[in-house]
Scaffold this active site. Structure first.
Site, PDB file in Angstrom:
ATOM      1  N   CYS A 135      30.858  13.366 -11.580  1.00 46.92           N
ATOM      2  CA  CYS A 135      31.973  13.072 -12.481  1.00 46.92           C
ATOM      3  C   CYS A 135      32.691  11.784 -12.099  1.00 46.92           C
ATOM      4  CB  CYS A 135      32.954  14.244 -12.448  1.00 46.92           C
ATOM      5  SG  CYS A 135      34.501  13.918 -13.318  1.00 46.92           S
ATOM      6  N   TYR A 154      33.257   7.288 -23.512  1.00 44.67           N
ATOM      7  CA  TYR A 154      33.262   8.645 -24.071  1.00 44.67           C
ATOM      8  C   TYR A 154      33.553   8.610 -25.567  1.00 44.67           C
ATOM      9  CZ  TYR A 154      32.944  10.793 -19.473  1.00 44.67           C
ATOM     10  OH  TYR A 154      32.501  11.190 -18.240  1.00 44.67           O
TER      11      TYR A 154
END
Length: 312
Positions: free
Chosen positions: A51, A182
């Protein structure tokens, strides 16, 4: 679905507690939750290598020399809808917290918690309860509140004289680059994707120009701004270029950014936190709506990150 709702929006609601010296009110940032005291050995940072938001906390912990002060638990790269899991540890349990899922620490603190289980998270070792998962302030406070425990040669990640400009640079990096990839990957319409794509590469062009004549984002020394940009750049060619359709150029085709990224990768505290296999497994396996086959690509060659950067 209305067109406006097809643009990706990140949920920015986190458990807002903060860890400060003597549980004091911090000089910067909001205090919307409880304040907890700095105390070596009391807390465990749970941060998955896959992440990017968690990766920044792993890097800052290393740069500041806090490895013996705050322990580190690392979930595996693949999780389900419920939670990140400790499948890399013997028996599938975190060796300090004794839990299989990070969700357990959230529910110990907040039994009715119904939001996403995110990393990084800081957990109190003795109780197994979540303290905070607010990535925006975790690294900030590791620098400002844990200074007594930094190693002697720790870098000044938040120079006072650069604070105002750095806040502006980091805000643009967050909105347009960290979160911008994103917005491309999870766009729900062509128009939303096109807008996200244009915003992302406008920002990358700005960064390319900024880094052409200076080694780091704020000049000649590494700051928190560099940490925050690096974690996205490290994932760009391996994931975002193809998986998220951020494909105008690869990072390797942007000379200043590519040299800058390799320079940081080869700096102690940065490259050793990057696990390209875990990164690719996370994105290509977990995001089944984008990659329903869950096939993980073999490339690109990670050896390119060790070629000379010529930035010194």
């Amino acid at each position: 679905m209305a067109e406006a709702k097809k643009a990706y929006t990140r949920d920015m609601n986190y458990v807002p507690d903060r860890i400060t010296r003597d549980a004091r009110r911090p000089e910067h940032g909001p205090v919307a939750g409880e304040l907890w005291p700095v105390e070596p050995g009391r807390y465990r940072l749970v941060a998955a290598a896959a992440c990017p938001w968690a990766n920044r906390s792993i890097i800052v912990r290393k740069l500041l020399g806090l490895e013996d002060v705050i322990s580190l638990g690392m979930p595996g790269p693949v999780h389900d809808e419920r939670s990140w899991t400790f499948d890399l540890d013997p028996g599938g349990r975190d060796p300090v917290l004794g839990i299989e899922r990070l969700q357990e620490a959230y529910l110990k603190r907040l039994p009715d918690y119904s939001r996403g289980i995110t990393v990084p998270a800081i957990v109190e070792e003795s109780t197994g309860k979540l303290i905070t998962n607010d990535f925006r302030w975790i690294t900030h406070d590791l620098f400002h509140e844990w200074k007594e425990f930094h190693r002697e040669d720790a870098p000044d990640l938040w120079p006072v004289r650069l604070r105002e400009e750095m806040d502006e640079v980091m805000e643009r990096i967050f909105t347009e680059v960290n979160n911008g990839v994103y917005r491309c990957g999870f766009a729900g319409s062509q128009d939303a994707y096109d807008e996200a794509y244009d915003r992302l590469f406008t920002a990358l062009d700005w960064l390319e120009e900024r880094l052409t004549d200076q080694r780091y984002l704020m000049g000649e020394a590494i700051t928190e701004a560099d940490v925050r940009l690096f974690t996205t750049l490290a994932r760009f060619d391996a994931v975002y270029h193809g998986h998220f359709k951020c494909n105008r150029q690869t990072l390797a085709e942007l000379p200043a950014l590519w040299g800058y990224a390799r320079d940081l990768f080869q700096t102690p505290g940065f490259g050793e936190t990057i696990d390209f296999d875990q990164i690719k497994r996370h994105y290509y396996v977990v995001h089944t709506t984008i990659n329903p086959t869950q096939i993980v690509p073999k490339g690109p060659d990670p050896g390119a990150w060790l070629t000379p950067s010529n930035r010194g």
